[in-house]
Design a protein around this motif. Structure first.
Motif, PDB file in Angstrom:
ATOM      1  N   ASP A   9     -46.755 -55.578  55.066  1.00  0.00           N
ATOM      2  CA  ASP A   9     -48.260 -54.789  54.340  1.00  0.00           C
ATOM      3  C   ASP A   9     -48.739 -55.990  53.777  1.00  0.00           C
ATOM      4  OD1 ASP A   9     -48.935 -52.859  53.076  1.00  0.00           O
ATOM      5  OD2 ASP A   9     -47.642 -51.489  51.991  1.00  0.00           O
TER       6      ASP A   9
ATOM      7  N   ARG B 200     -52.900 -54.599  47.661  1.00  0.00           N
ATOM      8  CA  ARG B 200     -53.652 -53.874  47.313  1.00  0.00           C
ATOM      9  C   ARG B 200     -54.514 -53.917  45.831  1.00  0.00           C
ATOM     10  NH1 ARG B 200     -50.282 -51.563  50.145  1.00  0.00           N
ATOM     11  NH2 ARG B 200     -51.016 -50.700  52.175  1.00  0.00           N
TER      12      ARG B 200
ATOM     13  N   GLY C 184     -62.196 -49.079  49.769  1.00  0.00           N
ATOM     14  CA  GLY C 184     -60.713 -49.540  49.766  1.00  0.00           C
ATOM     15  C   GLY C 184     -59.712 -50.514  50.482  1.00  0.00           C
ATOM     16  N   PRO C 185     -59.274 -51.129  49.501  1.00  0.00           N
ATOM     17  CA  PRO C 185     -58.507 -51.674  50.719  1.00  0.00           C
ATOM     18  C   PRO C 185     -58.238 -52.490  51.810  1.00  0.00           C
ATOM     19  CG  PRO C 185     -56.874 -50.560  49.872  1.00  0.00           C
ATOM     20  CD  PRO C 185     -58.236 -50.177  49.416  1.00  0.00           C
TER      21      PRO C 185
ATOM     22  N   LEU D 111     -57.104 -52.745  55.502  1.00  0.00           N
ATOM     23  CA  LEU D 111     -55.576 -52.701  56.349  1.00  0.00           C
ATOM     24  C   LEU D 111     -55.954 -53.411  57.850  1.00  0.00           C
ATOM     25  CD1 LEU D 111     -53.234 -49.549  56.172  1.00  0.00           C
ATOM     26  CD2 LEU D 111     -53.040 -52.168  54.795  1.00  0.00           C
TER      27      LEU D 111
ATOM     28  N   VAL E 293     -50.518 -47.245  55.974  1.00  0.00           N
ATOM     29  CA  VAL E 293     -51.705 -46.231  55.465  1.00  0.00           C
ATOM     30  C   VAL E 293     -50.616 -45.856  54.275  1.00  0.00           C
ATOM     31  CG1 VAL E 293     -53.467 -44.739  55.577  1.00  0.00           C
ATOM     32  CG2 VAL E 293     -53.323 -46.068  57.309  1.00  0.00           C
ATOM     33  N   GLN E 294     -51.852 -45.459  52.963  1.00  0.00           N
ATOM     34  CA  GLN E 294     -51.598 -44.873  52.048  1.00  0.00           C
ATOM     35  C   GLN E 294     -53.104 -44.621  50.906  1.00  0.00           C
ATOM     36  OE1 GLN E 294     -50.066 -48.061  48.816  1.00  0.00           O
ATOM     37  NE2 GLN E 294     -48.235 -48.638  49.546  1.00  0.00           N
TER      38      GLN E 294
ATOM     39  N   ASP F 198     -56.363 -46.246  51.908  1.00  0.00           N
ATOM     40  CA  ASP F 198     -56.719 -47.285  52.868  1.00  0.00           C
ATOM     41  C   ASP F 198     -57.644 -47.019  53.894  1.00  0.00           C
ATOM     42  OD1 ASP F 198     -54.544 -48.681  50.671  1.00  0.00           O
ATOM     43  OD2 ASP F 198     -53.061 -48.247  52.507  1.00  0.00           O
TER      44      ASP F 198
ATOM     45  N   GLY G  62     -55.611 -41.955  54.389  1.00  0.00           N
ATOM     46  CA  GLY G  62     -55.959 -42.756  55.052  1.00  0.00           C
ATOM     47  C   GLY G  62     -58.066 -42.810  53.838  1.00  0.00           C
TER      48      GLY G  62
ATOM     49  N   ASN H  38     -52.449 -56.862  59.607  1.00  0.00           N
ATOM     50  CA  ASN H  38     -52.286 -57.398  58.534  1.00  0.00           C
ATOM     51  C   ASN H  38     -52.612 -59.168  58.607  1.00  0.00           C
ATOM     52  OD1 ASN H  38     -52.945 -54.907  57.137  1.00  0.00           O
ATOM     53  ND2 ASN H  38     -50.876 -54.666  56.876  1.00  0.00           N
TER      54      ASN H  38
ATOM     55  N   GLY I 215     -56.274 -56.905  52.117  1.00  0.00           N
ATOM     56  CA  GLY I 215     -56.533 -56.672  50.626  1.00  0.00           C
ATOM     57  C   GLY I 215     -57.507 -56.549  50.294  1.00  0.00           C
TER      58      GLY I 215
END
Length: 246
Positions: free
Chosen positions: A6, A9, A54-55, A57, A89-90, A93, A121, A164, A177
């Motif tokens: 992962d 973030r 956003g961060p 991935l 995915v959060q 992201d 996402g 990642n 990130g």
């Protein structure tokens, strides 16, 4: 069992601040900070008027080598690494894909993109192609991509290789990130460690831009008002007293 890492973030405040800065200001500010090349060249906005931050991935594709990636992998879908980036995915992201600028393979299609949307996402930046455009347009996922193809992701020249890890996307190194900011100007990678400074410097620049824009609309001299000349600083400060920053 396939395992992929992962990301760490950045804070939501940093992401919101970079979104407010926008792609163009982020790019120019980074340039003044010594980061010359941060614009992910090639992918373009597929829906005008969208802006996201956003961060990142990251997903890396490599040239397909059949002894490493054969059709037999479909017997076990969990070997398909492009699925695994989506598992991470959060909400908020951004999936960033090094697809080598290849236009013959659609990195994601309808079903994968539907899952991405369901996970919350924010958008996708892909140095390559997507497929299933009619269905993806209904999902209204903000996307920056080179174009579209009917082919699936490993049909021709590519194979997913890593999730990642650092990638090169559109000529830019993207670290997992990092903060991606994308709008109608394009997609820009903001190194996470520099995000706070980018926000601070950009805000300092914006403080006088409204004043300069007003003067330029009145036909005032470009030499005096953009960039704001030191001789006009007192004029600006007087104007700011009755026009405070938002």
């Amino acid at each position: 069992m396939t395992h992929t890492p992962d990301i760490v973030r950045p804070s939501k405040d940093l992401i919101a601040g970079i979104l407010a800065v926008g792609a163009a200001s982020a790019s120019s500010t980074l340039a003044h900070m010594g980061i010359r090349n941060c614009h992910i060249l090639g992918p373009v906005a597929q829906q005008t008027g969208k802006a996201i931050a956003g961060p990142a991935l990251t997903l890396q594709f490599m040239p397909k080598r059949e002894d490493l990636y054969g059709e037999g992998e479909y017997a076990d879908p969990e070997k398909q690494l492009h699925r695994h980036v989506l598992y991470h995915v959060q909400e908020g992201d951004i999936v960033v894909v090094d697809a080598r600028g290849d236009m013959t393979a659609g990195v994601f299609g309808d079903m994968m993109s539907t899952y991405f949307r369901g996970r919350g996402g924010a958008g996708m930046v892909i140095d390559g192609a997507l497929r299933d455009r009619p269905n993806l347009s209904k999902l209204d996922i903000p996307t920056w991509v080179r174009g579209w193809t009917p082919n699936f992701h490993t049909q021709t020249n590519l194979m997913p290789f890593a999730v990642n890890t650092p990638i090169a996307c559109g000529g830019v190194t993207v670290m997992p990130g990092d903060i991606i900011v994308a709008d109608d100007d394009g997609a820009v990678c903001v190194p996470a460690a520099l995000a706070a400074e980018v926000i601070e410097r950009s805000n300092q620049h914006h403080e006088w831009e409204d004043f300069s824009r007003m003067k330029l609309k009145q036909g005032a001299p470009l030499q005096r008002y953009y960039p704001l000349h030191q001789d006009a600083r007192g004029e600006y400060e007087e104007w700011r007293k009755t026009n405070p920053i938002g």
